[in-house]
Motif scaffolding. Structure first.
Motif, PDB file in Angstrom:
ATOM      1  N   GLY A 218       0.926  -1.322  -0.058  1.00  0.00           N
ATOM      2  CA  GLY A 218      -0.165   0.141  -0.067  1.00  0.00           C
ATOM      3  C   GLY A 218       0.736   1.496  -0.053  1.00  0.00           C
ATOM      4  O   GLY A 218       0.197   2.756   0.000  1.00  0.00           O
ATOM      5  N   LEU A 219       2.213   1.262   0.063  1.00  0.00           N
ATOM      6  CA  LEU A 219       3.075   2.295   0.113  1.00  0.00           C
ATOM      7  C   LEU A 219       3.030   3.044  -1.228  1.00  0.00           C
ATOM      8  O   LEU A 219       3.166   4.410  -1.281  1.00  0.00           O
ATOM      9  N   VAL A 220       2.887   2.458  -2.094  1.00  0.00           N
ATOM     10  CA  VAL A 220       2.905   2.896  -3.696  1.00  0.00           C
ATOM     11  C   VAL A 220       1.615   3.964  -3.873  1.00  0.00           C
ATOM     12  O   VAL A 220       0.561   3.659  -3.756  1.00  0.00           O
ATOM     13  N   LEU A 221       2.029   5.385  -4.068  1.00  0.00           N
ATOM     14  CA  LEU A 221       1.056   6.425  -4.548  1.00  0.00           C
ATOM     15  C   LEU A 221       0.439   6.829  -3.195  1.00  0.00           C
ATOM     16  O   LEU A 221      -0.877   7.415  -3.129  1.00  0.00           O
ATOM     17  N   ALA A 222       0.852   6.204  -2.138  1.00  0.00           N
ATOM     18  CA  ALA A 222      -0.038   6.920  -0.865  1.00  0.00           C
ATOM     19  C   ALA A 222       0.343   8.137  -0.507  1.00  0.00           C
ATOM     20  O   ALA A 222       1.485   8.783  -0.914  1.00  0.00           O
ATOM     21  N   ASP A 223      -0.486   8.893   0.036  1.00  0.00           N
ATOM     22  CA  ASP A 223      -0.281  10.257   0.390  1.00  0.00           C
ATOM     23  C   ASP A 223       0.813  10.586   1.421  1.00  0.00           C
ATOM     24  O   ASP A 223       0.950   9.565   2.410  1.00  0.00           O
ATOM     25  N   GLY A 224       1.708  11.259   1.145  1.00  0.00           N
ATOM     26  CA  GLY A 224       2.874  11.461   2.262  1.00  0.00           C
ATOM     27  C   GLY A 224       3.789  10.393   1.937  1.00  0.00           C
ATOM     28  O   GLY A 224       4.554  10.459   3.120  1.00  0.00           O
ATOM     29  N   ALA A 225       3.710   9.491   1.149  1.00  0.00           N
ATOM     30  CA  ALA A 225       4.849   8.419   0.971  1.00  0.00           C
ATOM     31  C   ALA A 225       6.151   9.190   0.538  1.00  0.00           C
ATOM     32  O   ALA A 225       6.346  10.109   0.192  1.00  0.00           O
ATOM     33  N   PRO A 226       7.217   8.679   0.979  1.00  0.00           N
ATOM     34  CA  PRO A 226       8.625   8.930   0.754  1.00  0.00           C
ATOM     35  C   PRO A 226       8.989   9.054  -0.908  1.00  0.00           C
ATOM     36  O   PRO A 226       8.274   8.565  -1.693  1.00  0.00           O
TER      37      PRO A 226
END
Length: 370
Positions: A218-226
């Motif tokens: 779920g990290l990909v394209l998540a808001d505020g992701a690095p």
């Protein structure tokens, strides 16, 4: 001891399959096609799912190099990293950045670090792996492999990581569905962003910009992701794995080139690029315009329409245009800013900067003659 000698040429072209400029350099003895390890092309397609100029250019290079490498065209991509990025909107000019490498025995070491290059590839991805943890982790491993190939030990010496990644087509999604697997999206265009984003996060993991134990689907394209400050990723229909090119510097190299990098905070952040020229090369693009023009091989950059709909507080309309995709607007805008800064338009500006620099901005790197 062998010393790495890297050569770089920025070669104009009349179309995606026009290699006459490269052929002329080879015939003049300026480059040996057998030494080519990577080609980064900017072609004049739309840069979207149906941009076949990328495939056209790739095929032209495969056929050209096969005769020099004494292999079939299909075997060329296992030996040379071919990365074609579609879209030369605005003032951007189509071209190929050709990178050669040879190892010289007994060459005297340079006093400073010089340009080196390393290449690697991931395995073929299943459709349901694109845009997810599997792609992040495989990309991170390939980046580490490319660093080893370049002779780079310290991630701080990596200045730019260019990746070509796959996208989801309707056939590939049907294949996943037939096996009971669900791809990350059912939208072929959206899949480009997921694939670019996962690949960029793989770069961030490899370079220590993102802890590996924080990676999840779920990290990909998540808001505020690095994001990575040195990743540049283009998606295309012409491949099913990731092709990785690492550009950096290393002691002992005898290349006649250096590389520096910066991160543009937004589409009009020319100041960060000026600072890079001053700090990395001791040059000011305005004061030393003639020397910059003489020494600059290429400027490599990512471009993105700011997802919040604003640039420095002012509303932009790139995300609301139903006729022209936002990535095309962004390439034209950043291309204009950088072209005005360095006084040339044959620049490698790639659209779609998911997890590549801060939202609305993107990494940029310059390769200069010593």
């Amino acid at each position: 001891m062998k010393a790495q000698d890297v050569g770089v040429w920025c070669v104009p072209c009349r179309g995606p399959a026009d290699l006459s400029g490269v052929q002329a350099l080879a015939e003049a003895g300026e480059l040996d096609p057998r030494d080519i390890v990577a080609v980064m092309g900017k072609t004049e397609g739309n840069g979207c799912v149906n941009d076949h100029t990328r495939d056209f250019a790739t095929m032209a290079w495969q056929h050209y190099l096969s005769s020099h490498l004494q292999c079939t065209p299909a075997e060329v991509e296992a030996r040379v990293s071919l990365v074609m990025s579609g879209g030369t909107e605005g003032v951007l000019s189509p071209h190929f950045t050709v990178i050669t490498r040879r190892f010289i025995v007994g060459a005297p070491a340079a006093d400073d670090k010089r340009l080196v290059v390393g290449v690697a590839q991931t395995r073929t991805f299943l459709p349901e792996e694109i845009g997810r943890r599997a792609q992040i982790e495989a990309t991170a491993e390939a980046v580490r492999g490319a660093m080893r190939d370049a002779g780079i030990e310290d991630p701080a010496d990596v200045h730019f990581v260019q990746i070509k990644c796959p996208l989801l087509t309707s056939d590939r999604m049907a294949d996943a569905a037939g096996r009971g697997a669900a791809p990350v999206t059912q939208d072929t265009y959206a899949s480009m962003g997921f694939s670019r984003g996962a690949s960029a996060l793989g770069v961030a993991v490899a370079l220590g910009e993102l802890p590996a134990d924080t990676v999840h689907d779920g990290l990909v394209l998540a808001d505020g992701a690095p994001w990575s400050g040195r990743a540049s990723v283009s998606a295309g229909i012409e491949l099913e794995n990731n092709v990785v090119i690492v550009l950096g510097e290393a002691a002992g190299a005898v290349s006649a080139f250096r590389i520096g990098h910066a991160v543009m905070k937004d589409a009009v952040d020319a100041q960060s690029v000026r600072t890079m020229f001053r700090e990395s090369f001791g040059l000011d693009p305005e004061r030393d315009a003639d020397e910059v023009a003489r020494r600059l091989v290429n400027l490599l950059a990512k471009a993105e329409a700011s997802p919040d709909g604003r640039v420095r507080g002012a509303r932009h309309t790139m995300l609301n245009d139903s006729d022209i995709n936002a990535t095309r607007h962004a390439r034209a805008a950043v291309g204009g800013v950088l072209g005005a800064l360095v006084g040339r338009t044959r620049l490698y500006v790639s659209g779609g900067a998911e997890h590549q620099g801060p939202p609305g901005g993107g990494p940029v790197a310059a390769i200069l003659h010593i």
